[in-house]
Design an enzyme around this catalytic site. Structure first.
Site, PDB file in Angstrom:
ATOM      1  N   LYS A  91      -3.692  -8.183   1.057  1.00  8.94           N
ATOM      2  CA  LYS A  91      -3.246  -7.568   1.741  1.00  8.94           C
ATOM      3  C   LYS A  91      -4.505  -7.946   2.396  1.00  8.94           C
ATOM      4  O   LYS A  91      -4.973  -6.978   4.060  1.00  8.94           O
ATOM      5  CB  LYS A  91      -2.659  -6.153   1.685  1.00  8.94           C
ATOM      6  CG  LYS A  91      -1.336  -6.316   0.409  1.00  8.94           C
ATOM      7  CD  LYS A  91      -0.511  -6.448   1.266  1.00  8.94           C
ATOM      8  CE  LYS A  91      -0.135  -6.253   2.521  1.00  8.94           C
ATOM      9  NZ  LYS A  91       1.773  -6.082   2.531  1.00  8.94           N
ATOM     10  N   SER A 122       3.451  -6.909  -9.774  1.00  5.64           N
ATOM     11  CA  SER A 122       4.132  -7.568  -8.584  1.00  5.64           C
ATOM     12  C   SER A 122       4.166  -9.227  -9.229  1.00  5.64           C
ATOM     13  O   SER A 122       4.729 -10.043  -8.966  1.00  5.64           O
ATOM     14  CB  SER A 122       3.967  -7.641  -7.609  1.00  5.64           C
ATOM     15  OG  SER A 122       2.084  -8.223  -7.198  1.00  5.64           O
TER      16      SER A 122
HETATM   17  N1  PMP Z   1       2.775  -6.933  -4.107  1.00  2.86           N
HETATM   18  C1  PMP Z   1       1.805  -6.454  -4.167  1.00  2.86           C
HETATM   19  C2  PMP Z   1       0.668  -5.790  -5.289  1.00  2.86           C
HETATM   20  C3  PMP Z   1       2.069  -5.783  -3.050  1.00  2.86           C
HETATM   21  O1  PMP Z   1       0.612  -4.329  -2.650  1.00  2.86           O
HETATM   22  C4  PMP Z   1       2.405  -6.197  -1.955  1.00  2.86           C
HETATM   23  C5  PMP Z   1       2.099  -5.620  -0.239  1.00  2.86           C
HETATM   24  N2  PMP Z   1       2.984  -4.801  -0.206  1.00  2.86           N
HETATM   25  C6  PMP Z   1       3.085  -7.632  -2.389  1.00  2.86           C
HETATM   26  C7  PMP Z   1       3.077  -7.564  -3.483  1.00  2.86           C
HETATM   27  C8  PMP Z   1       4.420  -8.555  -0.635  1.00  2.86           C
HETATM   28  O2  PMP Z   1       3.524  -9.269  -0.217  1.00  2.86           O
HETATM   29  P1  PMP Z   1       4.205  -8.777   1.233  1.00  2.86           P
HETATM   30  O3  PMP Z   1       4.019  -7.159   1.985  1.00  2.86           O
HETATM   31  O4  PMP Z   1       3.588  -9.708   1.851  1.00  2.86           O
HETATM   32  O5  PMP Z   1       6.097  -8.727   1.546  1.00  2.86           O
END
Ligand code: PMP
Length: 505
Positions: free
Chosen positions: A43, A288
């Site tokens: 981010k 994630s």
């Molecule tokens: N994994 C984590 C830990 C995140 O904080 C985010 C962002 N919300 C994402 C994945 C997904 O990224 P994006 O917002 O670019 O889809």
């Protein structure tokens, strides 16, 4: 190496690393480590891009407050950008996201407004919108802001294309939160690397994309306009992924046909993959990242030899110490570790000092008869009988027990006058050490802290805690015209955390 003019110059250019032990034989699985960004997540790219885009378009004025709804990483990234550029920041965050994240944001100078977990992602978004409208703040709108997807097209995708310059990339695997990573990178890959299949992972219990059901439209009737929850959304453990609605940026990826495969991920597989990645590859990623890796490994299992797969790892595992990711990781020694501890003779908890070789003597301050140091005795007496400061603690600056007493007295709303015996002024002529020796003589207690009320000795940290429990503390304070505030916690909870762990085991 480059010298950077500010922290924002270090965002991006994250490494891609080959997995050597987790990938099936013949298949190449690579991971892109977004934890290498300065605040430890993907981010950082978006936060920098959104703020700089708003500056360039005159939407953000110097000193104007920035506000955003965030599950954590966006807030931390924005806190870095705002600290570096001098904007006040308010982050709206649902209460269920890990406390490490809140603390990091506040440490970086942001204010954090929590929303109830029951209100889900759409609730925090509605709150951020309302705050922006009420106070005239700049709302980042990460779920729809084009600058989010654009920065991934211009940076993340360019890095991937450059790193795979001399080999085909068969699969690029990601998840979607805002959809910025997905839509931005996928647009560039579609145009420049037509061989790459784009796989999007989502929690198997919240098949928002896999269901094919459209995102319900925002009801126009009645303020505040609020994004309705998608019917397939369910709570899941993958922080940062799959909010309870299909974001406008993710919708663009769907509309532009950028998604070739949707991979359902079991939450337990996500946690297991993150731990396997740590233990077998030495790579620390968050939930994630584990979830995306679980998806990449599922694709790898059925891929032909020679397939190249790139998996995004959005952040670091260190951000999840208070979550299910670390639930099975003990803080205390387990049976195996205790057996290891007992395999040698010294420094053991079960045989304190008996079979251990003579330990070096602790720094003991020799007891000096108070009368032998009349200047210091005079000073100590003066400190103990100052009517303006009836509660006195003789302390060491960084002693944990002294901090326990400071915190307890702060919560009891009792004004505490602290004399730091090791402070620089009291190092002069060894006045601090001499005071300690005199105190030892006066009280018989060799330890620090020592607490006095109205010139009467209460004792050390433990004595104060006992005195709180027995009512003696309240009685002593009453003598000097002070009362103490009720506290909800047991006073022992103010002691250092490691002490609890030891006494509990
Ligand atoms: N994994 C984590 C830990 C995140 O904080 C985010 C962002 N919300 C994402 C994945 C997904 O990224 P994006 O917002 O670019 O889809």
């Amino acid at each position: 190496m480059t010298l950077f003019n500010d922290i924002l110059g270090t965002v991006g250019r994250t490494p891609i690393v080959r997995l050597n032990r987790l990938a099936p034989p013949g298949v190449n699985v690579f991971v892109k480590l977004e934890a290498a960004n300065p605040m430890g997540s993907v981010k950082d790219r978006m936060a920098k891009a959104i703020i700089e885009d708003a500056e360039a378009r005159g939407l953000l004025q110097p000193g104007q407050t920035v506000v955003e709804a965030s599950s954590g990483n966006t807030g931390i990234a924005l806190a870095m950008v705002c600290a570096s550029k001098g904007y006040p920041l308010v982050v709206v965050m649902a209460e269920q996201f890990s406390v490490e994240r809140r603390k990091l944001m506040r440490f970086l100078g942001a204010r954090v407004v929590l929303t109830p977990a029951s209100e889900k992602g759409s609730g925090m978004l509605a709150k951020a919108t309302e705050l922006a409208e009420t106070h005239g703040w700049f709302l980042c709108r990460q779920f729809e802001n084009d600058a989010n997807a654009r920065t991934h097209m211009e940076t993340t995708a360019e890095e991937i294309i450059a790193d795979f310059d001399d080999m085909p990339l068969h699969y690029w695997v990601t998840g979607a939160g805002t959809g910025g990573t997905l839509t931005g990178v996928a647009r560039a890959l579609r145009a420049r690397r037509p061989e790459t299949r784009i796989a999007v992972c989502e929690p198997d219990n919240a098949p928002v994309l896999a269901s094919g059901l459209p995102q319900p439209a925002i009801a126009t009737a009645g303020p505040p306009a609020r994004t309705p929850s998608h019917p397939m959304f369910r709570p899941h453990p993958v922080q940062g992924w799959t909010p309870d609605f299909i974001s406008p940026l993710t919708q663009q990826a769907l509309d532009e046909g950028l998604i070739d495969e949707i991979v359902p991920i079991d939450g337990n597989d996500a946690l297991a993959a993150a731990q396997a990645l740590a233990q077998q590859e030495g790579i620390l990623a968050g939930i994630s990242g584990g979830a995306t890796l679980a998806g990449a490994l599922a694709l790898a299992k059925r891929a032909a030899p020679g397939t190249n797969i790139l998996c995004m790892l959005p952040d670091t595992g260190e951000r999840y110490l208070s979550t299910p990711l670390f639930a099975d990781i003990d803080a205390e020694m387990n049976a195996e570790e205790r057996a290891l501890s007992m395999s040698t003779a010294s420094c053991r908890f079960d045989l304190p000092c008996v079979s251990a070789p003579a330990a070096p003597a602790p720094t003991v301050v020799p007891m000096v008869p108070a009368a032998a140091d009349p200047d210091i005795l005079h000073d100590v007496r003066a400190l103990l009988h100052d009517p303006a400061k009836p509660v006195v603690m003789f302390a060491l600056t960084w002693c944990e027990f002294c901090w326990s007493v400071r915190r307890l007295f702060a919560d009891l709303a009792v004004p505490l006058h602290v004399i730091e015996l090791d402070s620089v002024p009291l190092q002069q002529g060894e006045r601090g050490s001499r005071m300690r020796a005199v105190l030892h003589d006066m009280t018989g207690a060799p330890t620090i802290p020592q607490i006095f009320i109205g010139g009467r000795h209460v004792g050390g940290c433990m004595d104060v805690i006992d005195a709180h429990g027995s009512g003696r503390l309240a009685a002593e304070l009453l003598q000097v015209g002070l009362s103490l505030k009720e506290i909800e916690r047991d006073a022992r909870s103010y002691l250092p955390k490691w002490l609890h762990a030891r006494t509990a085991s």
